[in-house]
Design a protein around this motif. Structure first.
Motif, PDB file in Angstrom:
ATOM      1  N   ARG A   1      -7.557  24.271  -0.863  1.00 11.86           N
ATOM      2  CA  ARG A   1      -6.763  24.021   0.023  1.00 11.86           C
ATOM      3  C   ARG A   1      -6.957  22.368   0.543  1.00 11.86           C
ATOM      4  NH1 ARG A   1      -5.519  27.356   4.359  1.00 11.86           N
ATOM      5  NH2 ARG A   1      -5.866  29.293   4.298  1.00 11.86           N
ATOM      6  N   VAL A   2      -6.119  21.765   0.922  1.00 16.80           N
ATOM      7  CA  VAL A   2      -5.740  20.821   1.267  1.00 16.80           C
ATOM      8  C   VAL A   2      -5.475  20.195   2.739  1.00 16.80           C
ATOM      9  CG1 VAL A   2      -3.866  18.416   0.747  1.00 16.80           C
ATOM     10  CG2 VAL A   2      -4.421  20.326  -0.966  1.00 16.80           C
ATOM     11  N   SER A   3      -5.717  19.286   3.423  1.00  9.70           N
ATOM     12  CA  SER A   3      -5.582  19.135   4.415  1.00  9.70           C
ATOM     13  C   SER A   3      -4.119  18.526   5.230  1.00  9.70           C
ATOM     14  CB  SER A   3      -6.538  17.710   5.022  1.00  9.70           C
ATOM     15  OG  SER A   3      -6.286  17.447   6.299  1.00  9.70           O
ATOM     16  N   GLY A   4      -3.266  19.020   6.447  1.00 12.43           N
ATOM     17  CA  GLY A   4      -2.185  19.570   6.720  1.00 12.43           C
ATOM     18  C   GLY A   4      -1.251  20.273   6.040  1.00 12.43           C
ATOM     19  N   LYS A   5      -1.691  20.707   4.708  1.00 13.13           N
ATOM     20  CA  LYS A   5      -0.712  22.401   4.032  1.00 13.13           C
ATOM     21  C   LYS A   5      -2.025  23.100   4.624  1.00 13.13           C
ATOM     22  CE  LYS A   5       0.269  19.609  -0.091  1.00 13.13           C
ATOM     23  NZ  LYS A   5       1.216  19.272   0.417  1.00 13.13           N
ATOM     24  N   LEU A   6      -0.410  24.107   5.420  1.00 17.13           N
ATOM     25  CA  LEU A   6      -0.609  25.587   6.092  1.00 17.13           C
ATOM     26  C   LEU A   6      -1.465  26.640   4.613  1.00 17.13           C
ATOM     27  CD1 LEU A   6      -0.694  27.528   7.774  1.00 17.13           C
ATOM     28  CD2 LEU A   6       1.730  28.070   6.941  1.00 17.13           C
ATOM     29  N   LEU A   7      -0.738  27.022   3.577  1.00 19.12           N
ATOM     30  CA  LEU A   7      -1.081  27.588   2.417  1.00 19.12           C
ATOM     31  C   LEU A   7      -2.328  26.853   1.220  1.00 19.12           C
ATOM     32  CD1 LEU A   7       1.362  29.848   2.429  1.00 19.12           C
ATOM     33  CD2 LEU A   7      -0.394  30.913   2.790  1.00 19.12           C
ATOM     34  N   PRO A   8      -3.463  27.111   0.787  1.00 23.18           N
ATOM     35  CA  PRO A   8      -3.768  26.611  -0.795  1.00 23.18           C
ATOM     36  C   PRO A   8      -3.258  26.174  -1.668  1.00 23.18           C
ATOM     37  CG  PRO A   8      -5.331  28.833  -0.076  1.00 23.18           C
ATOM     38  CD  PRO A   8      -3.464  28.274   0.673  1.00 23.18           C
ATOM     39  N   ILE A   9      -2.648  25.629  -2.360  1.00 21.62           N
ATOM     40  CA  ILE A   9      -2.462  24.906  -3.319  1.00 21.62           C
ATOM     41  C   ILE A   9      -2.696  25.247  -4.421  1.00 21.62           C
ATOM     42  CG2 ILE A   9      -0.943  22.938  -1.729  1.00 21.62           C
ATOM     43  CD1 ILE A   9      -2.477  21.070  -3.527  1.00 21.62           C
TER      44      ILE A   9
ATOM     45  N   ASP B   1       0.737  -1.181  -0.058  1.00 20.34           N
ATOM     46  CA  ASP B   1      -0.088  -0.357  -0.114  1.00 20.34           C
ATOM     47  C   ASP B   1       1.117   1.121   0.140  1.00 20.34           C
ATOM     48  OD1 ASP B   1      -1.792   1.561  -0.074  1.00 20.34           O
ATOM     49  OD2 ASP B   1      -3.715   0.318   2.184  1.00 20.34           O
ATOM     50  N   VAL B   2       0.354   1.779  -0.506  1.00 19.59           N
ATOM     51  CA  VAL B   2       0.480   3.507  -0.263  1.00 19.59           C
ATOM     52  C   VAL B   2       0.811   4.900   1.152  1.00 19.59           C
ATOM     53  CG1 VAL B   2       2.197   3.367  -2.741  1.00 19.59           C
ATOM     54  CG2 VAL B   2       0.053   4.602  -2.267  1.00 19.59           C
ATOM     55  N   PHE B   3       1.437   5.179   1.435  1.00 16.72           N
ATOM     56  CA  PHE B   3       1.175   6.301   2.559  1.00 16.72           C
ATOM     57  C   PHE B   3       1.317   8.050   2.235  1.00 16.72           C
ATOM     58  CE2 PHE B   3       0.306   1.986   4.391  1.00 16.72           C
ATOM     59  CZ  PHE B   3      -0.584   1.534   4.172  1.00 16.72           C
ATOM     60  N   GLY B   4       1.115   8.919   2.953  1.00 17.64           N
ATOM     61  CA  GLY B   4       1.404  10.535   3.187  1.00 17.64           C
ATOM     62  C   GLY B   4       1.019  10.998   2.439  1.00 17.64           C
ATOM     63  N   ASP B   5       1.404  11.685   2.684  1.00 13.31           N
ATOM     64  CA  ASP B   5       0.937  13.645   2.194  1.00 13.31           C
ATOM     65  C   ASP B   5       1.324  13.757   1.122  1.00 13.31           C
ATOM     66  OD1 ASP B   5       0.519  16.494   3.012  1.00 13.31           O
ATOM     67  OD2 ASP B   5       2.096  16.500   0.736  1.00 13.31           O
ATOM     68  N   SER B   6       1.290  13.033  -0.012  1.00 15.22           N
ATOM     69  CA  SER B   6       1.464  13.081  -1.496  1.00 15.22           C
ATOM     70  C   SER B   6      -0.246  12.675  -2.163  1.00 15.22           C
ATOM     71  CB  SER B   6       2.492  12.755  -2.380  1.00 15.22           C
ATOM     72  OG  SER B   6       2.613  11.591  -2.238  1.00 15.22           O
ATOM     73  N   VAL B   7      -0.107  11.241  -0.882  1.00 17.20           N
ATOM     74  CA  VAL B   7      -1.624  10.435  -1.732  1.00 17.20           C
ATOM     75  C   VAL B   7      -3.145  10.939  -0.926  1.00 17.20           C
ATOM     76  CG1 VAL B   7      -2.804   8.172  -0.573  1.00 17.20           C
ATOM     77  CG2 VAL B   7      -0.146   8.007  -1.211  1.00 17.20           C
ATOM     78  N   ASN B   8      -2.513  11.868   0.165  1.00 16.99           N
ATOM     79  CA  ASN B   8      -3.794  12.464   0.638  1.00 16.99           C
ATOM     80  C   ASN B   8      -3.783  14.128  -0.357  1.00 16.99           C
ATOM     81  OD1 ASN B   8      -4.131  11.193   3.143  1.00 16.99           O
ATOM     82  ND2 ASN B   8      -2.592  12.478   4.172  1.00 16.99           N
ATOM     83  N   THR B   9      -2.741  14.705  -1.366  1.00 18.09           N
ATOM     84  CA  THR B   9      -2.965  15.519  -1.676  1.00 18.09           C
ATOM     85  C   THR B   9      -3.587  14.665  -3.133  1.00 18.09           C
ATOM     86  OG1 THR B   9      -0.714  16.604  -1.114  1.00 18.09           O
ATOM     87  CG2 THR B   9      -1.994  17.231  -3.398  1.00 18.09           C
TER      88      THR B   9
END
Length: 299
Positions: free
Chosen positions: A154-162, A108-116
Motif C-alpha cells: 500500500r502507498v498513501s494516496g492510492k486506492l489499491l496496493p501497487i 526541490d521535487v514534490f508530488g505523488d511519484s516522490v511519495n511513492t
C-alpha cells in the motif's frame, strides 16, 4: 516556476544508523555517514542524476530516466559493498525509487511519484533496492534488469496496493534469498490470498486489496477491544511484500502464536502471519481467553 517532468526519484539511507551512533559516538558516526553520502553523491552525478538534498543519513536524488535511476542505484550498492572502509564499519544502505510525474519547484521535487519513491525506500531492507513494477514496465530493455516480485504494497494516496519488485544488483546471487510467492509483472497480479479473522463470533476476511486492519481501544479502529491492557492504537494487520503482516504499536505488546510454534511476544516489531494461529492484545492467551483473535491464512 513549477514544472512537471517525468523523473525517477530515488531515496537511499544508511541502514542501522541508530546503532552506529550508539557504538561509535556522535562525532565518528556523523563522519562515517558523511563519507557514505559523499560516495552516493558521486555515483548519482556519474549517472546523470542530481542530488536534491541530504537529510541526516538519507540522500534524495532525481534522474532523467528510469534506466539511469536503476543503474545508479545498483552502482550505489556496489560502491558501498566494495569500499573496504565501509565494509570494516559494517555499513549497508537501502534504496527505493519510482519513475513518474514530479513537480519541480525552487530546486526541490514534490508530488505523488516522490511519495511513492519514499514508500519504496521504507519497504527496502539493508542491501536491497525496491521499486515499482510500473517503473520497470516503462523500460524498453527491462529484460536486462534482473528482478523479482515482492507482491503488493500500500502507498498513501492510492486506492489499491501497487506491485513492487526487488532489483537484483549482486553479481553473485548465491546468497540472495528466493522469494517463494512471486507475481509476474506481465500478468494482472491476480492472486487468491486471504486472511480470515474470527473474534467473539464475528468473522472478518481480508484480501490483498483490503485497507489496513487496525486493532485497539480507540473507537476509530477496525476492531475495537475495550480492555485496560490494550493500547488505543495497539496493532495493525496489512498486506505487503506478498504476505499479511502484523505490526505491534502498543505499550504491553501483542502475543502471536503461529500454528504449533510457541506463543511469542511482539513489541514495536512486526512479523508475517502464516498458516493459522491466535493473536492476543496486551496479554498472553492464557490470561486473555475472552478476547482472543483467531486467524487462518491462505496464500
Amino acid at each position: 516556476m513549477s514544472q512537471t517532468p517525468q523523473l525517477t526519484t530515488l531515496f537511499a539511507d544508511v541502514a542501522g544508523s541508530t546503532k552506529l551512533f550508539e557504538q561509535r559516538g556522535d562525532v565518528e558516526a556523523r563522519r562515517i555517514i558523511a563519507a557514505v553520502l559523499a560516495a552516493l553523491t558521486e555515483v548519482c552525478n556519474r549517472h546523470g542524476g542530481r542530488v536534491i538534498k541530504t537529510i541526516g543519513d538519507e540522500i534524495m536524488c532525481t534522474f532523467p530516466s528510469a534506466m539511469q535511476g536503476i543503474l545508479g542505484s545498483c552502482d550505489m550498492q556496489k560502491r558501498v559493498m566494495h569500499d573496504t572502509t565501509f565494509v570494516r564499519d559494517n555499513i549497508g544502505i537501502r534504496i527505493g525509487l519510482h519513475h513518474g510525474d514530479a513537480l519541480e519547484e525552487d530546486g526541490d521535487v514534490f508530488g505523488d511519484s516522490v511519495n511513492t519513491a519514499a514508500r519504496m525506500a521504507s519497504l527496502a531492507k539493508r542491501e536491497q533496492i525496491v521499486t515499482t513494477a510500473s517503473t520497470l514496465k516503462g523500460l524498453t530493455n527491462a529484460g536486462s534488469i534482473r528482478h523479482r516480485s515482492l507482491g503488493r504494497a500500500r502507498v498513501s494516496g492510492k486506492l489499491l496496493p501497487i506491485e513492487i519488485v526487488d532489483i537484483i544488483w549482486q553479481e553473485d546471487t548465491s546468497n540472495v534469498t528466493t522469494v517463494q510467492r512471486a507475481i509476474r509483472i506481465d500478468d494482472g497480479g491476480t492472486t487468491n490470498v486471504k486472511l480470515s479473522l474470527r473474534f467473539r463470533g464475528q468473522v472478518i476476511e481480508l484480501t490483498e486489496n483490503s485497507q489496513p486492519f487496525s486493532m485497539g481501544r480507540d473507537g476509530t479502529n477496525s476492531l475495537v477491544v475495550e480492555t485496560e491492557w490494550v493500547s488505543r492504537n495497539h496493532a495493525l494487520i496489512e498486506f505487503k511484500k506478498g504476505y499479511f503482516i502484523i505490526a505491534d504499536r502498543s505499550t504491553n505488546g501483542t502475543y502471536v502464536k503461529l500454528a504449533d510454534d510457541e506463543e511469542l511476544r511482539l513489541h514495536r516489531d512486526e512479523i508475517h502471519l502464516r498458516k493459522s494461529g491466535t493473536i492476543s492484545l496486551g496479554q498472553t492467551v492464557s490470561l486473555n481467553q475472552q478476547d482472543v483473535l483467531y486467524f487462518q491464512c491462505s496464500y
